[in-house]
Scaffold this motif. Structure first.
Motif, PDB file in Angstrom:
ATOM      1  N   SER A  65       0.824  -1.043  -0.069  1.00  0.00           N
ATOM      2  CA  SER A  65      -0.119  -0.006  -0.095  1.00  0.00           C
ATOM      3  C   SER A  65       0.886   1.194  -0.197  1.00  0.00           C
ATOM      4  CB  SER A  65      -0.805   0.200   1.487  1.00  0.00           C
ATOM      5  OG  SER A  65      -1.709   1.110   1.178  1.00  0.00           O
ATOM      6  N   ALA A  66       1.872   1.258   0.873  1.00  0.00           N
ATOM      7  CA  ALA A  66       2.644   2.536   0.935  1.00  0.00           C
ATOM      8  C   ALA A  66       3.604   2.812  -0.268  1.00  0.00           C
ATOM      9  CB  ALA A  66       3.691   2.146   2.195  1.00  0.00           C
ATOM     10  N   THR A  67       3.920   1.629  -0.826  1.00  0.00           N
ATOM     11  CA  THR A  67       4.797   1.719  -2.030  1.00  0.00           C
ATOM     12  C   THR A  67       4.109   2.180  -3.362  1.00  0.00           C
ATOM     13  OG1 THR A  67       4.904  -0.474  -2.282  1.00  0.00           O
ATOM     14  CG2 THR A  67       6.813   0.147  -1.209  1.00  0.00           C
ATOM     15  N   THR A  68       2.832   1.683  -3.251  1.00  0.00           N
ATOM     16  CA  THR A  68       2.138   2.037  -4.391  1.00  0.00           C
ATOM     17  C   THR A  68       1.625   3.555  -4.431  1.00  0.00           C
ATOM     18  OG1 THR A  68       0.913  -0.271  -4.555  1.00  0.00           O
ATOM     19  CG2 THR A  68      -0.261   1.640  -5.602  1.00  0.00           C
ATOM     20  N   GLU A  69       1.216   3.920  -3.064  1.00  0.00           N
ATOM     21  CA  GLU A  69       1.079   5.564  -2.917  1.00  0.00           C
ATOM     22  C   GLU A  69       2.100   6.248  -3.185  1.00  0.00           C
ATOM     23  OE1 GLU A  69      -0.978   8.868  -2.643  1.00  0.00           O
ATOM     24  OE2 GLU A  69      -1.933   6.629  -2.672  1.00  0.00           O
ATOM     25  N   ASN A  70       3.407   5.713  -2.936  1.00  0.00           N
ATOM     26  CA  ASN A  70       4.577   6.669  -3.198  1.00  0.00           C
ATOM     27  C   ASN A  70       4.878   6.738  -4.645  1.00  0.00           C
ATOM     28  OD1 ASN A  70       5.073   6.409  -0.574  1.00  0.00           O
ATOM     29  ND2 ASN A  70       6.726   5.013  -0.432  1.00  0.00           N
ATOM     30  N   PHE A  71       4.448   5.583  -5.356  1.00  0.00           N
ATOM     31  CA  PHE A  71       4.726   5.607  -6.835  1.00  0.00           C
ATOM     32  C   PHE A  71       3.677   6.546  -7.483  1.00  0.00           C
ATOM     33  CE2 PHE A  71       2.796   4.394 -11.005  1.00  0.00           C
ATOM     34  CZ  PHE A  71       4.239   4.197 -11.887  1.00  0.00           C
ATOM     35  N   PHE A  72       2.412   6.738  -7.196  1.00  0.00           N
ATOM     36  CA  PHE A  72       1.510   7.589  -7.368  1.00  0.00           C
ATOM     37  C   PHE A  72       1.899   9.054  -7.404  1.00  0.00           C
ATOM     38  CE2 PHE A  72      -1.614   3.720  -8.078  1.00  0.00           C
ATOM     39  CZ  PHE A  72      -1.435   3.745  -9.481  1.00  0.00           C
ATOM     40  N   ARG A  73       2.470   9.117  -5.952  1.00  0.00           N
ATOM     41  CA  ARG A  73       2.727  10.451  -5.401  1.00  0.00           C
ATOM     42  C   ARG A  73       3.892  11.152  -6.506  1.00  0.00           C
ATOM     43  NH1 ARG A  73       3.729   9.390  -0.634  1.00  0.00           N
ATOM     44  NH2 ARG A  73       5.944   9.494  -0.589  1.00  0.00           N
ATOM     45  N   LEU A  74       5.000  10.244  -6.949  1.00  0.00           N
ATOM     46  CA  LEU A  74       5.960  10.572  -7.720  1.00  0.00           C
ATOM     47  C   LEU A  74       5.619  10.698  -9.129  1.00  0.00           C
ATOM     48  CD1 LEU A  74       9.144  11.089  -7.760  1.00  0.00           C
ATOM     49  CD2 LEU A  74       9.172   8.416  -8.207  1.00  0.00           C
ATOM     50  N   PHE A  75       4.878  10.055  -9.558  1.00  0.00           N
ATOM     51  CA  PHE A  75       4.076  10.201 -10.931  1.00  0.00           C
ATOM     52  C   PHE A  75       2.570  10.103 -11.080  1.00  0.00           C
ATOM     53  CE2 PHE A  75       7.927   7.141 -11.049  1.00  0.00           C
ATOM     54  CZ  PHE A  75       8.553   7.530 -11.922  1.00  0.00           C
ATOM     55  N   PRO A  76       2.222  11.364 -10.473  1.00  0.00           N
ATOM     56  CA  PRO A  76       0.543  11.664 -10.656  1.00  0.00           C
ATOM     57  C   PRO A  76      -0.328  11.727 -11.918  1.00  0.00           C
ATOM     58  CG  PRO A  76       2.014  13.782 -10.253  1.00  0.00           C
ATOM     59  CD  PRO A  76       3.059  12.631 -10.338  1.00  0.00           C
ATOM     60  N   GLN A  77       0.582  11.774 -13.036  1.00  0.00           N
ATOM     61  CA  GLN A  77       0.168  11.785 -14.231  1.00  0.00           C
ATOM     62  C   GLN A  77      -0.424  10.007 -14.626  1.00  0.00           C
ATOM     63  OE1 GLN A  77       3.102  12.222 -13.730  1.00  0.00           O
ATOM     64  NE2 GLN A  77       4.379  11.079 -15.158  1.00  0.00           N
ATOM     65  N   VAL A  78       0.173   9.119 -13.822  1.00  0.00           N
ATOM     66  CA  VAL A  78      -0.311   7.732 -14.168  1.00  0.00           C
ATOM     67  C   VAL A  78      -1.499   7.502 -13.394  1.00  0.00           C
ATOM     68  CG1 VAL A  78       0.339   5.514 -13.715  1.00  0.00           C
ATOM     69  CG2 VAL A  78       2.120   7.217 -14.415  1.00  0.00           C
ATOM     70  N   ARG A  79      -1.683   8.095 -12.161  1.00  0.00           N
ATOM     71  CA  ARG A  79      -2.761   7.805 -11.426  1.00  0.00           C
ATOM     72  C   ARG A  79      -4.077   8.561 -12.423  1.00  0.00           C
ATOM     73  NH1 ARG A  79      -3.424   9.267  -5.345  1.00  0.00           N
ATOM     74  NH2 ARG A  79      -2.340   7.041  -5.018  1.00  0.00           N
ATOM     75  N   GLU A  80      -3.687   9.526 -12.757  1.00  0.00           N
ATOM     76  CA  GLU A  80      -4.957  10.364 -13.501  1.00  0.00           C
ATOM     77  C   GLU A  80      -5.261   9.249 -14.882  1.00  0.00           C
ATOM     78  OE1 GLU A  80      -3.262  13.948 -14.562  1.00  0.00           O
ATOM     79  OE2 GLU A  80      -3.106  14.744 -12.426  1.00  0.00           O
ATOM     80  N   ALA A  81      -4.282   8.885 -15.407  1.00  0.00           N
ATOM     81  CA  ALA A  81      -4.320   7.840 -16.644  1.00  0.00           C
ATOM     82  C   ALA A  81      -5.289   6.612 -16.360  1.00  0.00           C
ATOM     83  CB  ALA A  81      -3.223   7.542 -17.264  1.00  0.00           C
ATOM     84  N   VAL A  82      -5.278   6.253 -15.157  1.00  0.00           N
ATOM     85  CA  VAL A  82      -5.684   4.896 -14.582  1.00  0.00           C
ATOM     86  C   VAL A  82      -7.095   5.208 -14.067  1.00  0.00           C
ATOM     87  CG1 VAL A  82      -3.813   3.545 -14.642  1.00  0.00           C
ATOM     88  CG2 VAL A  82      -4.391   4.522 -12.486  1.00  0.00           C
ATOM     89  N   THR A  83      -7.427   6.296 -13.460  1.00  0.00           N
ATOM     90  CA  THR A  83      -8.712   6.554 -12.950  1.00  0.00           C
ATOM     91  C   THR A  83      -9.713   6.911 -13.759  1.00  0.00           C
ATOM     92  OG1 THR A  83      -7.860   8.519 -11.729  1.00  0.00           O
ATOM     93  CG2 THR A  83      -7.523   6.546 -10.637  1.00  0.00           C
TER      94      THR A  83
END
Length: 83
Positions: A65-83
């Protein structure tokens, strides 16, 4: 980190703040234990996260959970693309 002689790396994983850790493999090289000597693949990243959890005395789910959140915090554009 999963190799027996990776003492320095394991120490870093034990002490680094969990909100600053990303998990990766060196695919296609250096497969983690228990796949050492075989071709590495991204799916083996779970073994790295499990080792971090073991070293820190926390659950795999907490590390994931923590490392997934860290990834999305570092690469916010990816979260936007998958949500």
């Amino acid at each position: 980190m999963t190799f027996k002689n990776a003492l320095d790396i394991r120490e870093v994983a034990r002490k680094a703040p969990l909100d600053r850790i990303l998990v990766e493999t060196d695919a296609p090289f250096l497969a983690p234990v228990p796949y050492r000597g075989k071709r590495n693949q991204p799916g083996y990243v779970r073994h790295v996260a499990e080792e971090i959890a073991r070293l820190r005395g926390i659950s795999f789910e907490e590390v994931a959970s923590a490392t997934t959140e860290n990834f999305f915090r570092l690469f916010p554009q990816v979260r936007e693309a998958v949500t």
